[in-house]
Structures are given as structure tokens and as C-alpha cells.
Design a protein around this motif. Structure first.
Motif, PDB file in Angstrom:
ATOM      1  N   LEU A  83       0.850  -1.220   0.189  1.00 48.53           N
ATOM      2  CA  LEU A  83       0.189  -0.004   0.048  1.00 48.53           C
ATOM      3  C   LEU A  83       0.930   1.488   0.062  1.00 48.53           C
ATOM      4  CD1 LEU A  83      -2.835   1.313   0.241  1.00 48.53           C
ATOM      5  CD2 LEU A  83      -2.553   1.084   2.714  1.00 48.53           C
ATOM      6  N   ASP A  84       2.109   1.357   0.670  1.00 47.64           N
ATOM      7  CA  ASP A  84       2.812   2.330   0.809  1.00 47.64           C
ATOM      8  C   ASP A  84       3.358   2.772  -0.622  1.00 47.64           C
ATOM      9  OD1 ASP A  84       2.440   2.758   3.530  1.00 47.64           O
ATOM     10  OD2 ASP A  84       4.307   1.895   3.935  1.00 47.64           O
ATOM     11  N   ILE A  85       3.712   1.637  -1.270  1.00 50.94           N
ATOM     12  CA  ILE A  85       4.248   1.533  -2.675  1.00 50.94           C
ATOM     13  C   ILE A  85       3.428   2.285  -3.704  1.00 50.94           C
ATOM     14  CG2 ILE A  85       5.382   0.250  -4.443  1.00 50.94           C
ATOM     15  CD1 ILE A  85       6.741  -1.199  -2.157  1.00 50.94           C
ATOM     16  N   CYS A  86       2.282   1.661  -3.650  1.00 47.06           N
ATOM     17  CA  CYS A  86       1.190   2.268  -4.350  1.00 47.06           C
ATOM     18  C   CYS A  86       0.862   3.664  -4.167  1.00 47.06           C
ATOM     19  CB  CYS A  86      -0.029   1.380  -4.251  1.00 47.06           C
ATOM     20  SG  CYS A  86      -1.479   1.847  -5.372  1.00 47.06           S
ATOM     21  N   LEU A  87       0.868   3.921  -3.047  1.00 43.98           N
ATOM     22  CA  LEU A  87       0.430   5.611  -2.513  1.00 43.98           C
ATOM     23  C   LEU A  87       1.644   6.530  -2.908  1.00 43.98           C
ATOM     24  CD1 LEU A  87      -1.340   4.971   0.635  1.00 43.98           C
ATOM     25  CD2 LEU A  87      -2.460   5.628  -1.600  1.00 43.98           C
ATOM     26  N   CYS A  88       2.742   5.927  -2.892  1.00 40.41           N
ATOM     27  CA  CYS A  88       4.018   6.772  -3.248  1.00 40.41           C
ATOM     28  C   CYS A  88       4.014   7.083  -4.707  1.00 40.41           C
ATOM     29  CB  CYS A  88       5.281   5.827  -2.929  1.00 40.41           C
ATOM     30  SG  CYS A  88       6.836   6.818  -3.432  1.00 40.41           S
ATOM     31  N   VAL A  89       3.739   5.845  -5.315  1.00 42.65           N
ATOM     32  CA  VAL A  89       3.676   6.134  -7.004  1.00 42.65           C
ATOM     33  C   VAL A  89       2.528   6.989  -7.488  1.00 42.65           C
ATOM     34  CG1 VAL A  89       3.374   5.074  -9.144  1.00 42.65           C
ATOM     35  CG2 VAL A  89       4.880   3.980  -7.618  1.00 42.65           C
ATOM     36  N   LEU A  95       7.729   7.165 -11.184  1.00 42.99           N
ATOM     37  CA  LEU A  95       8.882   6.754 -10.553  1.00 42.99           C
ATOM     38  C   LEU A  95       9.426   5.269 -10.913  1.00 42.99           C
ATOM     39  CD1 LEU A  95       7.841   7.938  -6.996  1.00 42.99           C
ATOM     40  CD2 LEU A  95       9.418   8.997  -8.354  1.00 42.99           C
ATOM     41  N   SER A  96      10.748   5.289 -11.006  1.00 43.75           N
ATOM     42  CA  SER A  96      11.455   3.885 -10.948  1.00 43.75           C
ATOM     43  C   SER A  96      11.168   3.192  -9.848  1.00 43.75           C
ATOM     44  CB  SER A  96      12.895   4.111 -11.654  1.00 43.75           C
ATOM     45  OG  SER A  96      13.574   4.599 -10.521  1.00 43.75           O
ATOM     46  N   ALA A  97      11.695   1.949 -10.042  1.00 43.99           N
ATOM     47  CA  ALA A  97      11.820   0.943  -8.637  1.00 43.99           C
ATOM     48  C   ALA A  97      12.806   1.635  -7.697  1.00 43.99           C
ATOM     49  CB  ALA A  97      11.941  -0.689  -8.846  1.00 43.99           C
ATOM     50  N   ASN A  98      13.956   1.951  -8.138  1.00 49.15           N
ATOM     51  CA  ASN A  98      14.947   2.661  -7.293  1.00 49.15           C
ATOM     52  C   ASN A  98      14.718   4.096  -6.678  1.00 49.15           C
ATOM     53  OD1 ASN A  98      16.881   0.657  -7.792  1.00 49.15           O
ATOM     54  ND2 ASN A  98      17.807   1.861  -9.479  1.00 49.15           N
ATOM     55  N   GLU A  99      13.804   4.844  -7.281  1.00 50.41           N
ATOM     56  CA  GLU A  99      13.184   5.851  -6.755  1.00 50.41           C
ATOM     57  C   GLU A  99      12.403   5.682  -5.622  1.00 50.41           C
ATOM     58  OE1 GLU A  99      13.613   9.274 -10.645  1.00 50.41           O
ATOM     59  OE2 GLU A  99      12.054   7.540 -10.592  1.00 50.41           O
ATOM     60  N   ASP A 107      13.735  -2.117   0.584  1.00 52.61           N
ATOM     61  CA  ASP A 107      14.625  -2.745  -0.409  1.00 52.61           C
ATOM     62  C   ASP A 107      14.258  -2.697  -1.574  1.00 52.61           C
ATOM     63  OD1 ASP A 107      16.931  -4.892  -0.132  1.00 52.61           O
ATOM     64  OD2 ASP A 107      15.351  -6.052  -1.012  1.00 52.61           O
ATOM     65  N   ARG A 108      15.138  -2.644  -2.382  1.00 55.01           N
ATOM     66  CA  ARG A 108      14.705  -2.545  -3.942  1.00 55.01           C
ATOM     67  C   ARG A 108      13.965  -3.772  -4.149  1.00 55.01           C
ATOM     68  NH1 ARG A 108      15.375  -3.480  -9.121  1.00 55.01           N
ATOM     69  NH2 ARG A 108      15.140  -1.895 -10.749  1.00 55.01           N
ATOM     70  N   SER A 109      14.333  -5.064  -4.014  1.00 56.58           N
ATOM     71  CA  SER A 109      13.777  -6.235  -4.641  1.00 56.58           C
ATOM     72  C   SER A 109      12.295  -5.998  -3.857  1.00 56.58           C
ATOM     73  CB  SER A 109      14.604  -7.274  -3.919  1.00 56.58           C
ATOM     74  OG  SER A 109      14.577  -7.642  -2.378  1.00 56.58           O
ATOM     75  N   THR A 110      12.141  -5.818  -2.743  1.00 58.48           N
ATOM     76  CA  THR A 110      10.651  -5.817  -2.024  1.00 58.48           C
ATOM     77  C   THR A 110       9.902  -4.939  -2.851  1.00 58.48           C
ATOM     78  OG1 THR A 110      11.409  -6.035   0.045  1.00 58.48           O
ATOM     79  CG2 THR A 110       9.271  -5.138   0.001  1.00 58.48           C
TER      80      THR A 110
END
Length: 197
Positions: A83-89, A95-99, A107-110
Motif C-alpha cells: 500500500l505504501d508503494i502504491c500510494l507513493c507512485v 517513478l522507477s523502482a530505485n526511486e 529494499d529494492r527487491s521488495t
């Protein structure tokens, strides 16, 4: 805390379907087992066998109110990190995965795993961006909010349908077992008839 206080606390955490104030309605067919969930009001009423379905008004069972985090986890396999990742994008993309990983400290793999899942769920979209120094990087964008609303609702309804079918199978299995084994109690073997997932 006394046992009665604990009991009252559990009761206060439960909700019961109230057709006069709910944001959804339940309809059932008076002639068959068909039950329909409708988000919002439905006018004219749902029909089954070319006859209007009846609004359900007599539910005695109370349930624990859903928590949005648990719903996202159970229905979509999307815990807090997802959810955090979704809301961030949605808030800062593309954004790229690194960003995303740098922004959130994950962690980038997560991040990559959840970004791919979010794309598969239809909550984000992925595109390729050409770098100024050469090469290509995947970037993630939010989808149209109306599309996201539709995808999440339909996805949840699919999950709810699967859950309802599982409950119905459990009830039928219990009924069949009790009819075939009038001298035995159910708890010995009931759950053994359902494969663990």
C-alpha cells in the motif's frame, strides 16, 4: 477487565447489516438461494426469474467490521508495504523502482515485487523511459482513478464471491456429513475435508 467487560467490548466491535443506513444493499430471491450484494441504492430492485428480488432485512448475525489493511491483504495480498508503494507512485510518480525504494527506505527487491503485483492488479501501469545517458528504465505511473476504483471493486467482488462459495461448500459439506453420520459429532473431521491453501 472482567469477562462481561470483554464481552461488551467484543460486541461494540461488531456491526450488523442495517438496510436503512448501509452504503450497500442485500437482495435475495424468494424462490431460490440467489443473494446479491449491491453497492449503493438500486432502483428498480434487482430481479431474479423475471421477478423483483426482496431486500434482506432480517439478519441476526453480527460481524467484525472490516479494516482496510486487512481487506487489502486478504483480497489482494497487499500488506502495508504494498500500500505504501502504491500510494507513493500515485502521489509522486512516474517513478522507477530505485526511486520508490529510496523514497520509502524499502529494499529494492521488495519494491520491485510489489510494483509488479500492483501492475498485475491494475492499480499501477508500467512504461519504459529512455535515459539521457542511454539505456531504458521501467517507470511506474498511477492509472486513472475511476479505472482504479472499478478494478479494485471488481477484484474485491471476485474475492468475496470465492469466499461466499467456500462458505456455501462448508455448509453443504457439514449438512451432508451430519445427515450421513447421525451418531457422530462434526468437529472430528469437518475441517479435514477442506484442503489447506
Amino acid at each position: 477487565m472482567s469477562e462481561s467487560d470483554t464481552s461488551q467490548s467484543k460486541e461494540s466491535q461488531e456491526v450488523q447489516y442495517d438496510p436503512s443506513s448501509s452504503q450497500y444493499d442485500l437482495f435475495e430471491c424468494p424462490d431460490c438461494d440467489n443473494v446479491v450484494l449491491v453497492l449503493g441504492r438500486d432502483d428498480p430492485p434487482m430481479s431474479c426469474h423475471d421477478e423483483p428480488m426482496e431486500r434482506v432485512t432480517d439478519i441476526e448475525m453480527s460481524v467484525r467490521p472490516p479494516d482496510v489493511r486487512q481487506v487489502l491483504l486478504q483480497a489482494f495480498g497487499l500488506p502495508k508495504a504494498g500500500l505504501d508503494i502504491c500510494l507513493c507512485v500515485i502521489g509522486e510518480g512516474p517513478l522507477s523502482a530505485n526511486e520508490v525504494a529510496e523514497t520509502l527506505g524499502y529494499d529494492r527487491s521488495t519494491v520491485t515485487r510489489y510494483l509488479n503485483k500492483l501492475v498485475d492488479l491494475g492499480l499501477l501501469r508500467r512504461s519504459e523511459l529512455n535515459r539521457e545517458k542511454g539505456g531504458v528504465v521501467n517507470v511506474y505511473h498511477s492509472v486513472d482513478l475511476e479505472r482504479m476504483r472499478r478494478e479494485t471493486l471488481i477484484g474485491f467482488y471476485v474475492w468475496a464471491g470465492e469466499a461466499a462459495a467456500l462458505i456455501e461448500d462448508a455448509n453443504l459439506t457439514k449438512q451432508d456429513y451430519l445427515e450421513a453420520n447421525t451418531d457422530r459429532e462434526l468437529p472430528d473431521v469437518f475441517w479435514d475435508s477442506f484442503p489447506e491453501t
